[in-house]
Design a protein around this motif. Structure first.
Motif, PDB file in Angstrom:
ATOM      1  N   LEU A   1       0.807  -1.218   0.000  1.00 28.79           N
ATOM      2  CA  LEU A   1       0.000   0.000   0.000  1.00 28.79           C
ATOM      3  C   LEU A   1       0.844   1.275   0.000  1.00 28.79           C
ATOM      4  CD1 LEU A   1      -2.794  -0.989   2.538  1.00 28.79           C
ATOM      5  CD2 LEU A   1      -2.882  -1.085   0.052  1.00 28.79           C
ATOM      6  N   PHE A   2       2.146   1.148   0.206  1.00 29.60           N
ATOM      7  CA  PHE A   2       3.034   2.306   0.185  1.00 29.60           C
ATOM      8  C   PHE A   2       4.047   2.112  -0.933  1.00 29.60           C
ATOM      9  CE2 PHE A   2       1.351   2.158   4.445  1.00 29.60           C
ATOM     10  CZ  PHE A   2       1.117   3.492   4.760  1.00 29.60           C
ATOM     11  N   ASN A   3       4.224   3.144  -1.742  1.00 28.41           N
ATOM     12  CA  ASN A   3       5.121   3.048  -2.889  1.00 28.41           C
ATOM     13  C   ASN A   3       6.264   4.044  -2.768  1.00 28.41           C
ATOM     14  OD1 ASN A   3       3.643   1.130  -4.784  1.00 28.41           O
ATOM     15  ND2 ASN A   3       2.046   2.638  -4.359  1.00 28.41           N
ATOM     16  N   LEU A   4       7.469   3.586  -3.084  1.00 30.09           N
ATOM     17  CA  LEU A   4       8.616   4.479  -3.113  1.00 30.09           C
ATOM     18  C   LEU A   4       8.449   5.484  -4.250  1.00 30.09           C
ATOM     19  CD1 LEU A   4      11.460   1.881  -2.538  1.00 30.09           C
ATOM     20  CD2 LEU A   4      10.738   3.646  -0.931  1.00 30.09           C
ATOM     21  N   THR A   5       8.823   6.716  -3.988  1.00 37.40           N
ATOM     22  CA  THR A   5       8.663   7.766  -4.985  1.00 37.40           C
ATOM     23  C   THR A   5       9.794   8.774  -4.854  1.00 37.40           C
ATOM     24  OG1 THR A   5       7.175   9.503  -5.796  1.00 37.40           O
ATOM     25  CG2 THR A   5       7.180   9.101  -3.437  1.00 37.40           C
ATOM     26  N   LEU A   6      10.120   9.439  -5.953  1.00 40.78           N
ATOM     27  CA  LEU A   6      11.074  10.534  -5.870  1.00 40.78           C
ATOM     28  C   LEU A   6      10.468  11.638  -5.005  1.00 40.78           C
ATOM     29  CD1 LEU A   6      12.310  10.721  -9.579  1.00 40.78           C
ATOM     30  CD2 LEU A   6      13.428   9.622  -7.649  1.00 40.78           C
ATOM     31  N   PRO A   7      11.257  12.276  -4.160  1.00 40.42           N
ATOM     32  CA  PRO A   7      10.712  13.226  -3.172  1.00 40.42           C
ATOM     33  C   PRO A   7      10.336  14.579  -3.770  1.00 40.42           C
ATOM     34  CG  PRO A   7      13.083  13.090  -2.939  1.00 40.42           C
ATOM     35  CD  PRO A   7      12.704  12.059  -3.971  1.00 40.42           C
ATOM     36  N   LEU A   8       9.532  14.571  -4.839  1.00 43.29           N
ATOM     37  CA  LEU A   8       9.116  15.822  -5.461  1.00 43.29           C
ATOM     38  C   LEU A   8       8.191  16.610  -4.543  1.00 43.29           C
ATOM     39  CD1 LEU A   8       8.415  14.468  -9.061  1.00 43.29           C
ATOM     40  CD2 LEU A   8      10.506  15.511  -8.185  1.00 43.29           C
ATOM     41  N   GLY A   9       7.454  15.892  -3.672  1.00 43.60           N
ATOM     42  CA  GLY A   9       6.573  16.553  -2.723  1.00 43.60           C
ATOM     43  C   GLY A   9       7.159  16.621  -1.332  1.00 43.60           C
ATOM     44  N   GLY A  10       8.391  16.119  -1.164  1.00 48.36           N
ATOM     45  CA  GLY A  10       9.051  16.196   0.129  1.00 48.36           C
ATOM     46  C   GLY A  10       9.221  14.877   0.831  1.00 48.36           C
ATOM     47  N   GLY A  11       8.630  13.794   0.311  1.00 45.86           N
ATOM     48  CA  GLY A  11       8.734  12.489   0.961  1.00 45.86           C
ATOM     49  C   GLY A  11       9.059  11.401  -0.033  1.00 45.86           C
ATOM     50  N   ILE A  12       9.551  10.283   0.462  1.00 45.39           N
ATOM     51  CA  ILE A  12       9.967   9.189  -0.416  1.00 45.39           C
ATOM     52  C   ILE A  12       9.000   8.010  -0.395  1.00 45.39           C
ATOM     53  CG2 ILE A  12      12.409   9.770  -0.315  1.00 45.39           C
ATOM     54  CD1 ILE A  12      12.788   7.738   1.863  1.00 45.39           C
ATOM     55  N   LEU A  13       7.864   8.152   0.314  1.00 40.28           N
ATOM     56  CA  LEU A  13       6.843   7.113   0.317  1.00 40.28           C
ATOM     57  C   LEU A  13       5.494   7.726  -0.047  1.00 40.28           C
ATOM     58  CD1 LEU A  13       7.685   4.950   3.477  1.00 40.28           C
ATOM     59  CD2 LEU A  13       7.708   4.175   1.107  1.00 40.28           C
ATOM     60  N   ASP A  14       4.821   7.147  -1.023  1.00 40.69           N
ATOM     61  CA  ASP A  14       3.501   7.605  -1.437  1.00 40.69           C
ATOM     62  C   ASP A  14       2.438   6.867  -0.630  1.00 40.69           C
ATOM     63  OD1 ASP A  14       1.784   8.984  -3.686  1.00 40.69           O
ATOM     64  OD2 ASP A  14       1.040   6.931  -3.507  1.00 40.69           O
ATOM     65  N   THR A  15       1.489   7.608  -0.052  1.00 35.98           N
ATOM     66  CA  THR A  15       0.483   7.036   0.860  1.00 35.98           C
ATOM     67  C   THR A  15      -0.892   6.899   0.233  1.00 35.98           C
ATOM     68  OG1 THR A  15      -0.139   9.209   1.744  1.00 35.98           O
ATOM     69  CG2 THR A  15       1.703   8.081   2.812  1.00 35.98           C
ATOM     70  N   SER A  16      -1.041   7.169  -1.058  1.00 35.14           N
ATOM     71  CA  SER A  16      -2.376   7.264  -1.657  1.00 35.14           C
ATOM     72  C   SER A  16      -3.151   5.959  -1.593  1.00 35.14           C
ATOM     73  CB  SER A  16      -2.267   7.752  -3.103  1.00 35.14           C
ATOM     74  OG  SER A  16      -1.451   6.888  -3.875  1.00 35.14           O
ATOM     75  N   GLN A  17      -2.479   4.816  -1.781  1.00 32.53           N
ATOM     76  CA  GLN A  17      -3.203   3.546  -1.738  1.00 32.53           C
ATOM     77  C   GLN A  17      -3.675   3.218  -0.319  1.00 32.53           C
ATOM     78  OE1 GLN A  17      -2.112   0.150  -4.275  1.00 32.53           O
ATOM     79  NE2 GLN A  17      -0.278   1.295  -4.842  1.00 32.53           N
ATOM     80  N   PHE A  18      -2.855   3.549   0.689  1.00 28.25           N
ATOM     81  CA  PHE A  18      -3.269   3.338   2.070  1.00 28.25           C
ATOM     82  C   PHE A  18      -4.511   4.169   2.380  1.00 28.25           C
ATOM     83  CE2 PHE A  18      -3.070   4.754   6.543  1.00 28.25           C
ATOM     84  CZ  PHE A  18      -3.220   3.530   7.171  1.00 28.25           C
ATOM     85  N   SER A  19      -4.509   5.431   1.980  1.00 21.07           N
ATOM     86  CA  SER A  19      -5.662   6.300   2.220  1.00 21.07           C
ATOM     87  C   SER A  19      -6.896   5.789   1.481  1.00 21.07           C
ATOM     88  CB  SER A  19      -5.344   7.733   1.788  1.00 21.07           C
ATOM     89  OG  SER A  19      -4.301   8.274   2.556  1.00 21.07           O
ATOM     90  N   ALA A  20      -6.679   5.297   0.264  1.00 21.11           N
ATOM     91  CA  ALA A  20      -7.807   4.781  -0.514  1.00 21.11           C
ATOM     92  C   ALA A  20      -8.431   3.560   0.154  1.00 21.11           C
ATOM     93  CB  ALA A  20      -7.349   4.434  -1.927  1.00 21.11           C
ATOM     94  N   LEU A  21      -7.608   2.694   0.745  1.00 21.31           N
ATOM     95  CA  LEU A  21      -8.143   1.522   1.430  1.00 21.31           C
ATOM     96  C   LEU A  21      -8.935   1.937   2.671  1.00 21.31           C
ATOM     97  CD1 LEU A  21      -8.265  -1.584   1.461  1.00 21.31           C
ATOM     98  CD2 LEU A  21      -6.301  -1.548   2.993  1.00 21.31           C
ATOM     99  N   ILE A  22      -8.413   2.903   3.441  1.00 23.40           N
ATOM    100  CA  ILE A  22      -9.143   3.411   4.603  1.00 23.40           C
ATOM    101  C   ILE A  22     -10.489   3.968   4.159  1.00 23.40           C
ATOM    102  CG2 ILE A  22      -9.155   5.139   6.434  1.00 23.40           C
ATOM    103  CD1 ILE A  22      -7.220   2.914   6.983  1.00 23.40           C
ATOM    104  N   ASN A  23     -10.486   4.704   3.059  1.00 21.81           N
ATOM    105  CA  ASN A  23     -11.722   5.280   2.534  1.00 21.81           C
ATOM    106  C   ASN A  23     -12.714   4.194   2.150  1.00 21.81           C
ATOM    107  OD1 ASN A  23     -13.172   7.715   1.712  1.00 21.81           O
ATOM    108  ND2 ASN A  23     -12.910   6.946  -0.369  1.00 21.81           N
ATOM    109  N   SER A  24     -12.207   3.086   1.583  1.00 18.24           N
ATOM    110  CA  SER A  24     -13.091   1.974   1.209  1.00 18.24           C
ATOM    111  C   SER A  24     -13.739   1.353   2.439  1.00 18.24           C
ATOM    112  CB  SER A  24     -12.297   0.909   0.450  1.00 18.24           C
ATOM    113  OG  SER A  24     -11.765   1.415  -0.746  1.00 18.24           O
ATOM    114  N   PHE A  25     -12.986   1.216   3.519  1.00 17.58           N
ATOM    115  CA  PHE A  25     -13.535   0.640   4.744  1.00 17.58           C
ATOM    116  C   PHE A  25     -14.585   1.552   5.378  1.00 17.58           C
ATOM    117  CE2 PHE A  25      -9.700  -2.171   5.064  1.00 17.58           C
ATOM    118  CZ  PHE A  25     -10.383  -3.362   5.221  1.00 17.58           C
ATOM    119  N   LEU A  26     -14.341   2.840   5.340  1.00 13.51           N
ATOM    120  CA  LEU A  26     -15.266   3.778   5.979  1.00 13.51           C
ATOM    121  C   LEU A  26     -16.484   4.069   5.110  1.00 13.51           C
ATOM    122  CD1 LEU A  26     -12.759   6.357   7.516  1.00 13.51           C
ATOM    123  CD2 LEU A  26     -13.905   4.439   8.655  1.00 13.51           C
ATOM    124  N   GLY A  27     -16.402   3.758   3.834  1.00 15.79           N
ATOM    125  CA  GLY A  27     -17.520   4.044   2.947  1.00 15.79           C
ATOM    126  C   GLY A  27     -17.431   5.430   2.344  1.00 15.79           C
TER     127      GLY A  27
END
Length: 674
Positions: A133-159
């Motif tokens: 759920l976390f992907n390595l990414t170039l730190p164009l936004g300041g971080g080296i791990l992308d969290t979008s899939q983790f957030s998407a899964l949380i969103n799926s659980f909450l509806g």
């Protein structure tokens, strides 16, 4: 210009063309400048939603009793001890009237405040492999791990992503603002946005924008924000997950950095604990766990439960309103949604993403792992990958270089693109295209289009699949080199709680110049022998339906040979004489030992886990009347390199003796365990 120089020049041209084109497509977050111009205001926090937060606390107590506040500290993976604490509190009919949290403790706090039970929070956080759920990414936004899939899964659980001010239990998340250098206390806003901000460990994750601020983890300055709770009540519980790390090498540069950061936030937390000796302090005894030991989540939660149980008498003296109907409804809705969400995810490990996400990073990809769907392709690719995830679409573009699995010396530049679409949870449509250049700058290309349907039954133990694919492979100057239409079905059984599984696959293939048809069959099984040792057995068979010979051989047939006459058998450009045998069969035996206690780390940033030593023996029958098989036997080392416990890179290295070629065969497999 010699061959090596041509490779370098052509590789450079490919990279420039690909990533020059992508320059305008990549989403780079807007620049945020340092606007800290109020030095003496640095100690003044900024609070969002304070009035509503106080009003909601009053609504719970009706002014008839002192509200019960709960503080959940940070602690990375150790913060999951709070789940066990909450479970024990609920068993004593204690539900806090408000929660103050920061760092990883906020994930637990937000999910609990949203109405999920402690067991349901465990389901959300442990039912999937966080490394996917976390992907390595170039730190164009300041971080080296992308969290979008983790957030998407949380969103799926909450509806949906609710707002903090609408949650059943009032909750405050404490963060720090890079722009103003001030503490930000958040009681209102979109839950996913606030959650993403809560655990932004600098450099590892990109800061999150909120109300003009650029937020990072509040735990970097204070692991236990206890003082804040006393602004709202004089009756406070606190659950902590401090860190000792007694076996760390304090000469390791990474450990020195992490420990230096820990000193200040730990010290301020202790100061606030000593300032409020009246606080009921549940000190969770998980201080020896690594901050990235996410695989020990259930064990950590269990220790939190036991730590809370030590205060049984003090807890029973507290008066709270307990669970209300709104929370019970949320939990019932979650239970109805949970099985569907997990079932859909486990089919293809895909998360439906409402928000557009893209990222870029150095990548490695193998097309030769066990049972890979690319039958005409058996190479490794290393380069830079650009990825897009949006709704049911996944796009990947990779530019770099590759090499054939048995010809590591022949490295060539290439570009690979793939598009996958998931119109329904059980259906995946995909297409792949790659273009490479040989030493004479002549292009070759490969494409594959596939469709796959999957279904899980019997508590996810029974797996059913239907597979169909069409592959083409062209050589320099686009001379036809191979084509394959594959249609098949798969059924597999996985025994939960053990290493036992068995599966069978069979189908029909149209190959050569679409003038040859074959039936194929695959059998797979894995049986536990003794502790940490498994025996894997497999069979592959391909049979000419027209009775003719020259049955095609594919690397996925589980026979690692460099013998050209075998590898090109059945292709349009064979290197050997025609083989009249109407079948090709392989068998594979692998004895695998996975030492449970072997888990070395490098500064707690990189961990080596799931390592195994495998002895393999592969056998091939491909000649008429052949009783004794050709064989390849050798040794394979496999492991997972885990970055922060959140991103895994499987890696296998094998070496063996190849009897048909009478030579040593060796290679690497990236990205998949094989």
């Amino acid at each position: 210009m010699d061959g090596k120089l041509r490779h370098i020049v052509s590789l450079f041209i490919v990279m420039v063309l690909v990533y020059g084109t992508l320059g305008a497509a990549i989403t780079v977050p807007q620049q945020v400048l340092n606007n800290s111009n109020e030095l003496l205001a640095a100690n003044l926090p900024i609070t969002y939603g304070d009035v509503v937060f106080r009003q909601r606390i009053l609504e719970r107590t009706k002014g008839e009793r002192e509200p019960i506040g709960l503080v959940l500290s940070g602690g990375s993976a150790r913060a999951f001890a709070h789940i066990g604490v909450l479970k024990y509190l609920e068993e004593q009919d204690i539900v806090p009237d408000f929660i103050i949290s920061n760092s990883m403790g906020s994930i637990v706090a937000l999910l609990y405040a949203a109405g999920l039970s402690p067991d349901q929070i465990i389901t959300v956080c442990s039912s999937v492999d966080l490394g996917q759920l976390f992907n390595l990414t170039l730190p164009l936004g300041g971080g080296i791990l992308d969290t979008s899939q983790f957030s998407a899964l949380i969103n799926s659980f909450l509806g949906k992503s609710p707002r903090l001010e609408e949650l059943p239990i009032p909750v405050m998340v404490v963060a720090e603002d890079l722009a103003t250098k001030r503490q930000i206390r958040i009681c209102e806003g979109d839950l996913l946005t606030v959650m993403e901000a809560s655990f932004v460990l600098p450099v590892y994750f990109s800061p999150t924008e909120y109300q003009g601020h650029l937020l990072v983890d509040g735990g970097i300055t204070n692991l236990v924000p206890l003082d804040i709770a006393y602004d709202y009540s004089d009756s406070v519980l606190v659950s902590t997950a401090f860190y000792e790390g007694s076996d760390l090498n304090l000469r390791n540069p990474i450990t020195i950095l992490n420990t230096s950061i820990d000193i200040a936030k730990r010290r301020q937390g202790v100061v606030e604990l000593l300032r409020h000796p009246e606080t009921l302090w549940i000190r969770c005894m998980v201080e020896g766990f690594s901050f990235m030991d996410f695989k020990s989540m259930r064990q950590i939660a269990s220790i939190g439960y036991d730590s809370a149980a030590k205060y049984h008498d003090e807890l029973c003296a507290m008066e709270t309103m307990g669970l209300d109907e709104r929370i019970n409804k949320v939990r019932a809705d979650f239970s109805a949604r949970e099985k569907r969400v997990l079932g859909n995810y486990r089919l293809f490990n895909h998360v439906y993403q409402e928000r557009f996400s893209n990222y870029m990073f150095f990548s490695t990809k193998s097309f030769l792992y066990e049972d890979d769907p690319w039958l005409l392709r058996d190479e490794l690719v290393v380069g830079i990958s650009y990825n897009i995830d949006w709704k049911s679409l996944v796009f990947e573009l990779n530019g770099g270089f590759g090499w054939e699995s048995t010809s590591v010396k022949d490295i060539y530049p290439m570009v690979t693109g793939s598009l996958s679409v998931f119109p329904f949870p059980f259906l995946a449509l995909s297409t792949d295209l790659s273009i490479s250049m040989d030493q004479n700058w002549l292009p070759s290309w490969y494409n594959r289009t596939g469709v796959e349907l999957r279904q899980l039954l019997a508590g996810d133990r029974l797996s059913l699949r239907f597979l169909g694919s069409l592959e083409h492979q062209f050589s320099p100057v686009f001379a036809l080199q191979g084509m394959l239409l594959n249609v098949g079905g798969f059924v597999g059984w996985q025994d939960t709680g053990s290493a036992f599984h068995i599966s069978a696959e069979g189908g029909w293939q149209l190959a050569h110049a679409y003038d040859r048809s074959f039936a194929y069959a695959k059998l797979r099984s894995s049986v536990p022998v003794v502790s940490d040792v498994d025996l894997k057995l497999s069979f592959n068979g391909r049979f000419a339906l027209d009775g003719a010979g020259d049955v095609p051989f594919y690397q996925g047939d589980q026979f690692r040979t460099s013998e050209a006459s075998i590898r090109t058998q059945g292709s349009l450009s064979p290197t050997g004489a025609a083989n009249p045998c109407g079948y090709l069969m392989t068998a594979n035996m692998v004895l695998s030992w996975q030492p449970a206690g072997f888990k070395p780390t490098m500064g707690e940033m990189v961990i080596i886990e799931d390592s195994s030593i495998r002895i393999f023996n592969q056998m091939l029958w491909y000649q008429a009347g052949q009783l004794l098989p050709s064989f390849v036997y050798g040794l394979q080392l496999s492991t997972r390199i885990s970055f922060l416990g959140l991103k895994n890179l499987p890696l296998s290295v094998y070496v063996g003796y190849d009897s048909p070629a009478d030579s040593v065969v060796w290679g690497f497999i990236f990205g998949k365990q094989s």
